[in-house]
Write an enzyme that holds these catalytic residues in place. Structure first.
Site, PDB file in Angstrom:
ATOM      1  N   HIS A 192       0.953  -1.110   0.033  1.00 37.85           N
ATOM      2  CA  HIS A 192      -0.096  -0.062   0.113  1.00 37.85           C
ATOM      3  C   HIS A 192       0.894   1.225  -0.053  1.00 37.85           C
ATOM      4  CE1 HIS A 192      -2.931  -3.027   1.406  1.00 37.85           C
ATOM      5  NE2 HIS A 192      -3.801  -2.292   0.983  1.00 37.85           N
ATOM      6  N   ASP A 262      -4.391  -5.808  -8.178  1.00 39.82           N
ATOM      7  CA  ASP A 262      -4.647  -5.373  -6.874  1.00 39.82           C
ATOM      8  C   ASP A 262      -4.774  -3.852  -7.243  1.00 39.82           C
ATOM      9  OD1 ASP A 262      -4.996  -4.818  -4.311  1.00 39.82           O
ATOM     10  OD2 ASP A 262      -3.456  -5.927  -3.751  1.00 39.82           O
TER      11      ASP A 262
END
Length: 477
Positions: A192, A262
């Site tokens: 992230h 993702d």
């Protein structure tokens, strides 16, 4: 389909806040595959709980927009709902413990039942895709990102439990997506934020990280999500989600379904590949569905332009759009409407926690406390939940041994009894003589804990991953 329609078919965006009409208009204008619902999109009632009918109305509007161009297959309405820390939809839907609970319980039928129970409550809200289960194999405390989202550190257990959970989801009528190929549980950086590097050789990955994905593929899993992880053995410096050799490796496992990236707005990708670059790169590399591009309009324009200029072969876009359309057409034709009312999985969620609770050190039978306890630690609401569960188990709170609750990302705690509510790693640093891994902070998890403390129930769980000097498999006989 036109190039513009095909470019839309491979894009699955998110949107800001409650801007549903603007998002629906974008879905229609760009012919998008559908939408993913994130936490800030979830309508809440005056008590701050999920507005069930409001959520169903939002999803119906977005599904309507996806169908506006006359496509005969349903649009994708997706969510991230794993249980534990990753749950976009709260009460009155059932709250589920962390997925590591299934590894601790060690029951394939229970994992399948839970997958069906979780997914069944999404169906009446209009969801048809859930980006779960996480089939990453965790390596323990050196894994900062996945942790208790992983079912096990044992590749075989992660494989069989992941397949079972996925089959349960499919039985409820929701498409699962196993994640994050080529394996996010064995890297030490959070994608992230920035790009993790997986230094393992392909042979080592095949024997560990890829086993659950191979099992899911063999069982007919419709979707595999690729992670933003660089694997020098495949392609140095490039996130797997944008890497041709990674998609070739995935297809080499026999996968013919939809490869979804993702979220493309995550730090590992967005920092290095701005604008529509990431979308075109992922598509060219072999991705079929591009999740959450930072700017969906930019991504769409970049794909159309790349086809026009010859930078992206039109056959690659055709293949990707065809895979997504095929999956959704199949889903529309085969999915039974096995929905269940919000909250109907409460007893099952509690059963999962009761099967998972693990005593690492301390007595395995009889009461662990003398009828009264004190409590410290935990996150917001944890102590109140513990106190309510203690009362239900006949324990008073305010005197006696100290129970220290360790929440998500917490550190080892002292006291007489240390209880990890998420990943069990902090227990390795705890001096408490009694150490318990609970893998959840639901009411059902606290009931399971209180029953063990009061001597009213055994702790049948086994550690699904090593914790310091406690090897995987540690637990009461």
């Amino acid at each position: 389909m036109t190039t513009e329609e095909k470019a839309g078919q491979v894009l699955l965006p998110s949107f800001k806040g409650k801007e549903v009409e603007a998002h629906a208009a974008a879905i229609e204008r760009l012919h998008l595959a559908g939408s993913i619902i994130m936490g800030d999109n979830v309508p809440l009632d005056p008590q701050g709980r999920l507005d069930v009918s409001g959520m169903a109305a939002v999803n119906q509007r977005l599904a309507q927009a996806a169908a506006a161009g006359g496509r005969p297959w349903p649009g994708i309405i997706a969510v991230d709902q794993e249980g534990g820390q990753v749950a976009r939809l709260g009460a009155p839907l059932t709250e589920w413990p962390t997925p590591m609970s299934y590894g601790a319980a060690g029951s394939v039928p229970l994992a399948k039942e839970a997958g069906q129970g979780l997914a069944a409550e999404l169906v009446p809200l209009g969801f048809n895709v859930d980006f779960a289960p996480d089939t990453d194999v965790t390596v323990g405390p050196k894994d900062p990102t996945i942790g208790a989202r992983s079912m096990s550190s044992d590749p075989g257990a992660a494989a069989s439990l992941g397949v079972a959970f996925s089959q349960g989801m499919l039985a409820a009528g929701v498409l699962p997506a196993v994640k994050h190929f080529p394996g996010h549980g064995s890297v030490a950086v959070d994608s992230h934020v920035s790009l993790p590097v997986q230094p393992a050789a392909v042979a080592d990955l095949g024997g560990r990280d890829w086993k659950p994905f191979g099992a899911a593929i063999a069982a007919g899993s419709p979707m595999v999500m690729t992670g933003h992880i660089a694997v020098p053995a495949l392609q140095p410096g490039v996130p797997a989600s944008l890497s041709g050799p990674t998609y070739a490796a995935l297809r080499g496992l026999g996968f013919n379904g939809v490869a979804v990236t993702d979220a493309l707005n995550m730090g590992a990708v967005a920092k290095q590949y701005p604008g529509g670059t990431a979308a075109v790169m992922a598509l060219a590399a072999g991705a079929d569905l591009l999740l959450m591009p930072a700017d969906v309009g930019q991504a769409h324009a970049a794909i159309v332009q790349a086809v026009a200029s010859g930078a992206l072969p039109p056959e690659r876009l055709d293949e990707a759009a065809r895979r997504v359309a095929t999956m959704m057409a199949w889903h529309g034709r085969t999915a039974a409407a096995n929905g269940a009312p919000a909250g109907s999985g409460g007893a099952l969620s509690a059963r999962v926690s009761a099967s998972a609770v693990t005593v690492l050190s301390g007595p395995c039978s009889g009461p662990l406390v003398p009828g009264a306890v004190r409590v410290a630690g935990g996150g917001p609401g944890d102590r109140a939940r513990f106190e309510a569960a203690a009362a239900r188990a006949g324990l008073s709170v305010g005197s006696g041994p100290l129970v220290s609750l360790i929440g998500y990302g917490g550190r080892g705690a002292d006291g007489d009894i240390a209880v990890a509510l998420d990943a069990p790693w902090p227990l390795q640093d705890s001096p408490a003589p009694v150490k318990i891994a609970l893998y959840g902070r639901t009411d059902g998890a606290f009931d399971a804990l209180a029953a063990v403390l009061a001597g009213k129930a055994p702790a049948p769980g086994k550690l699904p991953a090593a914790v310091g000097s406690f090897p995987a498999g540690t637990g009461c006989p």
